[in-house]
Design a protein around this motif. Structure first.
Motif, PDB file in Angstrom:
ATOM      1  N   TRP A  51      -3.641   1.382  -2.947  1.00 17.26           N
ATOM      2  CA  TRP A  51      -3.154   0.012  -2.799  1.00 17.26           C
ATOM      3  C   TRP A  51      -3.170  -0.622  -4.186  1.00 17.26           C
ATOM      4  CZ3 TRP A  51      -5.957  -4.321   0.400  1.00 17.26           C
ATOM      5  CH2 TRP A  51      -5.087  -5.396   0.582  1.00 17.26           C
ATOM      6  N   ASP A  72      -5.985   0.728  -8.385  1.00 19.60           N
ATOM      7  CA  ASP A  72      -6.103   0.906  -6.944  1.00 19.60           C
ATOM      8  C   ASP A  72      -7.227   0.010  -6.429  1.00 19.60           C
ATOM      9  OD1 ASP A  72      -6.182   1.783  -4.312  1.00 19.60           O
ATOM     10  OD2 ASP A  72      -6.880   3.789  -4.807  1.00 19.60           O
ATOM     11  N   ALA A 118       0.860  -1.190   0.000  1.00 15.75           N
ATOM     12  CA  ALA A 118       0.000   0.000   0.000  1.00 15.75           C
ATOM     13  C   ALA A 118       0.893   1.235   0.000  1.00 15.75           C
ATOM     14  CB  ALA A 118      -0.923   0.003   1.210  1.00 15.75           C
TER      15      ALA A 118
END
Length: 129
Positions: A83, A98, A34
């Motif tokens: 992330w 993401d 992340a």
């Protein structure tokens, strides 16, 4: 206090940094890969930057500004998260999407506001749904 990095005396000064460590938890567990970015809510001077880091397998990170893990200048920040999840798209090659669908990457909408102080900063874990 300002610090110059490198040998070029004409390079703009960058603010001094202080150590910042933290952790990202998703549903109570640390996640690897992340990305966390601290967006300054103050004038950083001529050199524009946003300290950031990528989490290890336990979700832990150490912020970097001018170099890896060198910390962040003292001040107020809005914190954002992404992330990345690698995906394969036959038309465009490898992409990263993401996993949170950009839900936490807008500093103007961030619910996480952090103040970095002089000395070591061990932050409370960021808990993300």
């Amino acid at each position: 206090m300002l610090t110059n990095f490198g040998c070029d005396s004409k390079a703009p000064p960058t603010p001094a940094t202080t150590p910042v460590k933290g952790q990202i938890l998703v549903q109570g567990k640390g996640v690897a890969g992340a990305r966390v970015v601290f967006h300054p809510q103050f004038d950083v001077g001529a050199v524009k930057f946003a300290p950031g880091a990528t989490t290890d397998k336990e979700g832990r990170f150490q912020l970097g500004s001018a170099g890896p893990s060198d910390g962040a200048p003292v001040g107020e920040y809005a914190v954002t998260f992404t992330w990345p999840e690698p995906t394969k798209n036959p038309d465009e090659g490898d992409l990263q999407v993401d996993r949170w669908r950009n839900k936490y990457n807008d500093p103007a909408k961030s619910k996480w506001k952090i103040t970095i102080k002089e000395g070591d900063n061990q932050l409370e874990p960021f808990k993300i749904d």
